[in-house]
Structures are given as structure tokens and as C-alpha cells.
Design a protein around this motif. Structure first.
Motif, PDB file in Angstrom:
ATOM      1  N   CYS A 126      29.215 -51.735 -12.156  1.00  0.00           N
ATOM      2  CA  CYS A 126      30.470 -52.324 -12.631  1.00  0.00           C
ATOM      3  C   CYS A 126      30.721 -53.673 -11.961  1.00  0.00           C
ATOM      4  CB  CYS A 126      31.639 -51.371 -12.436  1.00  0.00           C
ATOM      5  SG  CYS A 126      32.137 -51.134 -10.723  1.00  0.00           S
ATOM      6  N   LEU A 127      30.123 -53.883 -10.785  1.00  0.00           N
ATOM      7  CA  LEU A 127      30.269 -55.162 -10.081  1.00  0.00           C
ATOM      8  C   LEU A 127      29.556 -56.311 -10.789  1.00  0.00           C
ATOM      9  CD1 LEU A 127      29.747 -53.955  -6.404  1.00  0.00           C
ATOM     10  CD2 LEU A 127      31.895 -54.638  -7.497  1.00  0.00           C
ATOM     11  N   ALA A 128      28.559 -55.997 -11.593  1.00  0.00           N
ATOM     12  CA  ALA A 128      27.765 -57.038 -12.257  1.00  0.00           C
ATOM     13  C   ALA A 128      28.632 -57.959 -13.112  1.00  0.00           C
ATOM     14  CB  ALA A 128      26.669 -56.409 -13.108  1.00  0.00           C
TER      15      ALA A 128
ATOM     16  N   LEU B  13      34.465 -50.587 -17.506  1.00  0.00           N
ATOM     17  CA  LEU B  13      33.885 -51.361 -16.403  1.00  0.00           C
ATOM     18  C   LEU B  13      32.374 -51.150 -16.302  1.00  0.00           C
ATOM     19  CD1 LEU B  13      36.576 -50.913 -13.600  1.00  0.00           C
ATOM     20  CD2 LEU B  13      35.936 -53.048 -14.743  1.00  0.00           C
ATOM     21  N   ILE B  14      31.940 -49.908 -16.457  1.00  0.00           N
ATOM     22  CA  ILE B  14      30.511 -49.612 -16.379  1.00  0.00           C
ATOM     23  C   ILE B  14      29.772 -50.292 -17.531  1.00  0.00           C
ATOM     24  CG2 ILE B  14      28.782 -47.773 -16.601  1.00  0.00           C
ATOM     25  CD1 ILE B  14      30.815 -45.984 -15.010  1.00  0.00           C
TER      26      ILE B  14
ATOM     27  N   GLY C 162      25.950 -48.860 -26.605  1.00  0.00           N
ATOM     28  CA  GLY C 162      25.980 -50.282 -26.908  1.00  0.00           C
ATOM     29  C   GLY C 162      24.981 -51.155 -26.174  1.00  0.00           C
ATOM     30  N   VAL C 163      24.069 -50.559 -25.395  1.00  0.00           N
ATOM     31  CA  VAL C 163      23.062 -51.349 -24.684  1.00  0.00           C
ATOM     32  C   VAL C 163      21.977 -51.739 -25.694  1.00  0.00           C
ATOM     33  CG1 VAL C 163      21.367 -51.377 -22.813  1.00  0.00           C
ATOM     34  CG2 VAL C 163      23.518 -50.113 -22.527  1.00  0.00           C
TER      35      VAL C 163
ATOM     36  N   GLY D 180      22.228 -41.559 -17.064  1.00  0.00           N
ATOM     37  CA  GLY D 180      22.763 -40.929 -18.264  1.00  0.00           C
ATOM     38  C   GLY D 180      24.234 -40.611 -18.186  1.00  0.00           C
ATOM     39  N   LEU D 181      24.622 -39.841 -17.182  1.00  0.00           N
ATOM     40  CA  LEU D 181      26.003 -39.366 -17.094  1.00  0.00           C
ATOM     41  C   LEU D 181      27.001 -40.517 -17.006  1.00  0.00           C
ATOM     42  CD1 LEU D 181      27.860 -36.907 -16.913  1.00  0.00           C
ATOM     43  CD2 LEU D 181      27.542 -36.955 -14.436  1.00  0.00           C
ATOM     44  N   GLU D 182      26.646 -41.564 -16.288  1.00  0.00           N
ATOM     45  CA  GLU D 182      27.605 -42.655 -16.125  1.00  0.00           C
ATOM     46  C   GLU D 182      27.932 -43.365 -17.440  1.00  0.00           C
ATOM     47  OE1 GLU D 182      23.823 -44.482 -14.222  1.00  0.00           O
ATOM     48  OE2 GLU D 182      24.395 -42.592 -15.120  1.00  0.00           O
ATOM     49  N   MET D 183      27.073 -43.214 -18.444  1.00  0.00           N
ATOM     50  CA  MET D 183      27.339 -43.828 -19.743  1.00  0.00           C
ATOM     51  C   MET D 183      28.180 -42.933 -20.643  1.00  0.00           C
ATOM     52  SD  MET D 183      26.005 -46.721 -19.286  1.00  0.00           S
ATOM     53  CE  MET D 183      26.101 -47.517 -20.874  1.00  0.00           C
ATOM     54  N   THR D 184      28.544 -41.764 -20.147  1.00  0.00           N
ATOM     55  CA  THR D 184      29.326 -40.825 -20.965  1.00  0.00           C
ATOM     56  C   THR D 184      30.706 -40.532 -20.373  1.00  0.00           C
ATOM     57  OG1 THR D 184      28.383 -38.874 -19.877  1.00  0.00           O
ATOM     58  CG2 THR D 184      27.209 -39.730 -21.804  1.00  0.00           C
TER      59      THR D 184
END
Length: 176
Positions: free
Chosen positions: A81-83, A113-114, A139-140, A100-104
Motif C-alpha cells: 500500500c506504500l507504493a 489502498l492495497i 484489476g491487475v 492471494g488473500l490480500e487481494m480479497t
């Protein structure tokens, strides 16, 4: 040895888990090859993110401002999220590994933010074909994604110890 990597991760030993193991092994293998600066949260509880994320941002800002970094590697999507805030200040390559999990995440602020951070990375490494599908659905762009399957270097026992354990196993399970 001139290539400099800023390695940012919130999952790192002594806390335990798959991401921690991956980050530790990646850092251990990169360090002899390149100059790597590690900023790692070495605690389990998520409450530590309250101080770790701002601290990591300040260190990263300093490193990028003085052009000490060629690549910023984010150990997962949460740290990434800092990027979104660092990318406009640097010409360094930004890379993230997504598990995986962080995208859900369903929380709209963290999820936004992620995704914003991941979109600022030139390369998005995912750990499986399923994680690639999750990232694309989030969306990547497919062309940014590289699948790198996780693996470990197996523990090799001395032959004497191997034979002892083999004998115990065979006796316990009545097999050869």
C-alpha cells in the motif's frame, strides 16, 4: 554488487508462517548477490502495523530521496500500500509478491489502498495460477504478472540420522 534492493515486509521471522518463510529465504538468497536493505516487522500481532507502516514509509522515503535504491520489493500486498505514495518520488523498480488473500479483503479502505499500491508496481509476482486469477479479477493487468511457485530447499539429514529415523518409521508403520 551495485544493484540495491529495499526489501519491505510485514511478515518475517521470528513470527511463523508461509509468507515469513518465503521472505526469509528470499532475503537469505538475495543478500550474497546484491546489496539488500531489509525493513521487516518481526512480530505477529497486526496492531504493530500502526507503527510499522509509517516507520517503513519514512525509511523508504529517505532511501529513495538519496537514490540508494534500484528496486523496492514489497513482501506482500499489505506492505505494498506504500507504493502508491512512494512511486511518484522515485524511478526505482517496484515489485510485489501477492499471496492471494490480500487481494480479497472486504474492507473498502484497505482494499483500495492495497489495489492502488499494487497498480504502482511494474512487476507483480503471484504464487500460483489461482492467485493470478484473483489478481486479474482485482484489476491487475495480466502483462504485469509473473507466476513464481513457492518451493523450499529440503532439509538434508546426515546419513546416520536418516537411517535411524527410517528404521523408527518402518517399525512404527510396519512397512519397508
Amino acid at each position: 554488487q551495485d544493484f540495491r534492493i529495499l526489501f519491505l515486509t510485514r511478515r518475517y521471522p521470528p513470527s511463523k508462517g508461509g509468507i515469513q518463510t518465503h521472505c526469509f529465504q528470499l532475503f537469505s538468497h538475495l543478500s550474497p548477490l546484491r546489496k539488500v536493505k531489509l525493513i521487516a516487522l518481526r512480530r505477529n500481532h497486526l496492531m504493530h502495523l500502526i507503527w510499522f507502516i509509517p516507520y517503513t514509509f519514512m525509511i523508504s522515503l529517505f532511501e529513495l530521496a538519496f537514490r540508494r535504491v534500484d528496486t523496492v520489493y514489497f513482501g506482500d500486498g499489505v506492505t505494498c500500500c506504500l507504493a502508491a505514495f512512494l512511486r511518484p518520488l522515485s524511478r526505482a523498480q517496484f515489485v510485489v509478491t501477492i499471496y492471494g488473500l490480500e487481494m480479497t479483503y472486504s474492507h473498502p479502505i484497505f482494499s483500495h489502498l492495497i489495489r492502488m499500491g499494487v497498480s504502482c508496481c511494474q512487476q507483480v509476482v503471484v504464487i500460483s495460477d489461482n492467485t493470478r486469477r484473483i489478481a486479474v479479477k482485482a484489476g491487475v493487468p495480466r502483462e504485469k504478472i509473473r507466476v513464481v511457485y513457492l518451493g523450499i530447499k529440503p532439509l538434508v539429514l546426515p546419513e546416520e540420522r536418516h537411517q535411524i529415523l527410517k528404521a523408527k518409521f518402518e517399525e512404527r508403520y510396519s512397512i519397508r
